[in-house]
Design an enzyme around this catalytic site. Structure first.
Site, mmCIF file in Angstrom:
data_model
loop_
_atom_site.group_PDB
_atom_site.id
_atom_site.type_symbol
_atom_site.label_atom_id
_atom_site.label_comp_id
_atom_site.label_asym_id
_atom_site.label_seq_id
_atom_site.Cartn_x
_atom_site.Cartn_y
_atom_site.Cartn_z
ATOM 1 N N GLU A 30 1.340 0.915 11.647
ATOM 2 C CA GLU A 30 0.684 -0.254 10.989
ATOM 3 C C GLU A 30 0.029 -0.878 12.078
ATOM 4 O O GLU A 30 -0.439 -2.206 12.127
ATOM 5 C CB GLU A 30 1.541 -1.514 10.493
ATOM 6 C CG GLU A 30 2.326 -0.826 9.248
ATOM 7 C CD GLU A 30 1.638 -0.480 7.978
ATOM 8 O OE1 GLU A 30 0.476 -0.966 7.796
ATOM 9 O OE2 GLU A 30 2.186 0.489 7.169
ATOM 10 N N GLY A 54 0.805 -1.098 -0.055
ATOM 11 C CA GLY A 54 -0.049 0.039 -0.015
ATOM 12 C C GLY A 54 0.927 1.209 0.119
ATOM 13 O O GLY A 54 1.688 1.268 -0.993
ATOM 14 N N SER A 55 0.513 2.122 0.983
ATOM 15 C CA SER A 55 1.343 3.165 0.947
ATOM 16 C C SER A 55 3.179 3.039 1.528
ATOM 17 O O SER A 55 3.756 3.982 0.941
ATOM 18 C CB SER A 55 0.920 4.285 1.999
ATOM 19 O OG SER A 55 0.879 3.632 3.328
#
Length: 198
Positions: A88, A9-10
């Site tokens: 996270e 993802g990012s």
């Protein structure tokens, strides 16, 4: 201590930490989906955004592209147990998977690469949103924003970086197109046009 972390993802476009090596590649047996609610980065507790997580794919050969970062020594310990654990924190599951860097690889380039996943168990992952119609997800992404910025920015950055890497991800492409379509159906004030897009 040497550690490899897989970003899907990012983390692909913004690691947020110093690393020794970055490899473009993929893991097998998982697909990227916008099923995780984000209340700390791309949304709020009152209006969660949607970010990607991984779910097992029915085809164990299915691939999910991303990047792997190498860190070692004291830096690895700091990243593993401080920075990523905070960044996270809404991803409650850690798995260690094989990482491949060639399209037709039969043997992994790396083994035991750390991957953060948001589980589907709402008893431990209260922010899991799960699947929904594409249009519903698109409208949620359009409206959501959080401390890290608009949810749309996250989606479009992910789409762009995957294209730049030469990776195809139908879910990301379809969702980005659904967001663009929904935006085209609004007027300059962001209000849905009565007859849809002109």
């Amino acid at each position: 201590m040497v550690m490899w972390v897989f970003g899907y993802g990012s983390l692909i476009w913004y690691a947020g930490f110093e690393y020794e090596q970055r490899l473009v590649g993929y893991i097998r047996g998982y697909r990227r989906v916008f099923y995780q609610g984000s209340t700390d980065h791309r949304g709020t507790p009152a209006f969660p955004g949607r970010t990607v997580t991984l779910e097992p794919h029915r085809d164990p050969a299915h691939i999910c592209w991303g990047v792997a970062y190498k860190v070692s020594g004291h830096q690895a310990e700091q990243i593993a147990f401080s920075y990523l654990e905070v960044r996270e924190k809404q991803y409650d599951k850690k798995v260690y998977l094989d990482f491949y860097s060639d399209d037709d690889a039969t043997e992994p380039t790396l083994k035991n690469v750390l991957v953060y996943i948001a589980s589907t168990n709402k008893d431990v992952n209260i922010n899991y949103l799960g699947p929904a119609p594409l249009e519903t997800i698109a409208h949620q992404i359009i409206e959501a924003r959080g401390p890290s910025g608009p949810n749309m920015e996250y989606l479009f950055k992910l789409e762009t970086v995957l294209i730049e890497m030469g990776c195809k991800d139908e879910h990301v492409t379809d969702l980005a197109n659904a967001v663009r379509k929904a935006l085209a159906e609004r007027d300059e004030n962001g209000i849905l046009k009565e007859n849809g897009a002109k």
